[in-house]
Design a protein around this motif. Structure first.
Motif, PDB file in Angstrom:
ATOM      1  N   ASP A 185      41.427  42.819  -0.142  1.00 20.75           N
ATOM      2  CA  ASP A 185      39.978  43.002  -0.132  1.00 20.75           C
ATOM      3  C   ASP A 185      39.488  42.909   1.298  1.00 20.75           C
ATOM      4  O   ASP A 185      39.769  41.923   1.993  1.00 20.75           O
ATOM      5  CB  ASP A 185      39.282  41.911  -0.960  1.00 20.75           C
ATOM      6  CG  ASP A 185      39.411  42.134  -2.448  1.00 20.75           C
ATOM      7  OD1 ASP A 185      39.658  43.282  -2.861  1.00 20.75           O
ATOM      8  OD2 ASP A 185      39.260  41.147  -3.201  1.00 20.75           O
ATOM      9  N   GLU A 242      36.111  43.382   2.017  1.00 22.69           N
ATOM     10  CA  GLU A 242      34.698  43.032   1.986  1.00 22.69           C
ATOM     11  C   GLU A 242      34.458  41.882   1.018  1.00 22.69           C
ATOM     12  O   GLU A 242      35.013  41.849  -0.062  1.00 22.69           O
ATOM     13  CB  GLU A 242      33.857  44.226   1.530  1.00 22.69           C
ATOM     14  CG  GLU A 242      33.869  45.400   2.476  1.00 22.69           C
ATOM     15  CD  GLU A 242      32.981  46.530   1.977  1.00 22.69           C
ATOM     16  OE1 GLU A 242      32.222  46.320   1.012  1.00 22.69           O
ATOM     17  OE2 GLU A 242      33.075  47.612   2.550  1.00 22.69           O
ATOM     18  N   HIS A 250      26.213  36.120  -3.031  1.00 23.30           N
ATOM     19  CA  HIS A 250      25.508  36.034  -4.305  1.00 23.30           C
ATOM     20  C   HIS A 250      24.089  35.560  -4.010  1.00 23.30           C
ATOM     21  O   HIS A 250      23.892  34.468  -3.470  1.00 23.30           O
ATOM     22  CB  HIS A 250      26.194  35.062  -5.260  1.00 23.30           C
ATOM     23  CG  HIS A 250      27.580  35.479  -5.607  1.00 23.30           C
ATOM     24  ND1 HIS A 250      27.851  36.462  -6.513  1.00 23.30           N
ATOM     25  CD2 HIS A 250      28.793  35.065  -5.148  1.00 23.30           C
ATOM     26  CE1 HIS A 250      29.146  36.634  -6.614  1.00 23.30           C
ATOM     27  NE2 HIS A 250      29.744  35.813  -5.788  1.00 23.30           N
ATOM     28  N   HIS A 298      31.227  39.448  -0.807  1.00 21.53           N
ATOM     29  CA  HIS A 298      29.896  39.707  -1.340  1.00 21.53           C
ATOM     30  C   HIS A 298      29.144  38.393  -1.467  1.00 21.53           C
ATOM     31  O   HIS A 298      29.655  37.429  -2.036  1.00 21.53           O
ATOM     32  CB  HIS A 298      29.979  40.388  -2.713  1.00 21.53           C
ATOM     33  CG  HIS A 298      30.765  41.661  -2.680  1.00 21.53           C
ATOM     34  ND1 HIS A 298      30.243  42.833  -2.186  1.00 21.53           N
ATOM     35  CD2 HIS A 298      32.032  41.936  -3.044  1.00 21.53           C
ATOM     36  CE1 HIS A 298      31.150  43.785  -2.255  1.00 21.53           C
ATOM     37  NE2 HIS A 298      32.250  43.257  -2.771  1.00 21.53           N
TER      38      HIS A 298
END
Length: 163
Positions: free
Chosen positions: A153, A155, A159, A157
């Motif tokens: 991965d 990237e 929340h 993210h």
């Protein structure tokens, strides 16, 4: 898939942390005996947390067994005795990066046979070495970067919290 090789590791917490790093990096771990601990030791499992069961790990009775079972392996030897930096080589996607035991590193009789494939992490003078787990992470992530972090991965993210 990249490969990390620990030649006779002595400290279970280091190996546990390296195992966790290998899981996060989808990298195989190879352990060359004798080990300074048992693989079922609590400190090893604690450092590896709940990742140890996800680790692709192979053990070998000695260095000759490792070479016999991996005859075509391209091996880079991480050592403070190397003349070139770890950033000076191009890591193949399936290469092996070997690190020695905490107290003595990789034996010189092995290093001499692989002189052109020895790499080092630059440090200021009069420092013996970095922590084994840190050294593995530094070199492994350079090899992963050179291979475009394949399968990882790239990237994260955030929340968003609602107040």
């Amino acid at each position: 898939m990249l490969n990390i090789v620990l030649h006779e590791p002595e400290i279970p917490a280091n190996t546990g942390n390296i195992g966790r790093t290998c899981v996060a990096a989808n990298t195989r771990l190879h352990l060359i005996e004798p080990l300074g601990f048992r693989l079922n030791e609590k400190n090893l499992k604690r450092a590896g947390m709940d990742y140890w069961d996800k680790l692709d790990v192979t053990t070998y009775i000695d260095y000759d067994d490792f070479i016999r079972r991996n005859p075509n392996a391209k091996i880079y030897m991480a050592t403070t005795k190397a003349t070139k930096a770890y950033t000076d080589v191009e890591y193949e996607p399936d290469c092996y990066i070997m690190f020695g035991k905490e107290s003595a590193g990789i034996p010189e009789e092995i290093l001499v046979k692989h002189k052109d494939d020895c790499i080092r992490i630059p440090m200021v003078p009069d420092i013996r070495s970095l922590n084994l787990g840190n050294s593995v992470a530094i070199v492994l992530y350079e090899a992963l970067r050179q291979n475009a972090f394949a399968g990882m991965d790239l990237e994260g993210h955030l929340h968003r919290l609602e107040w």
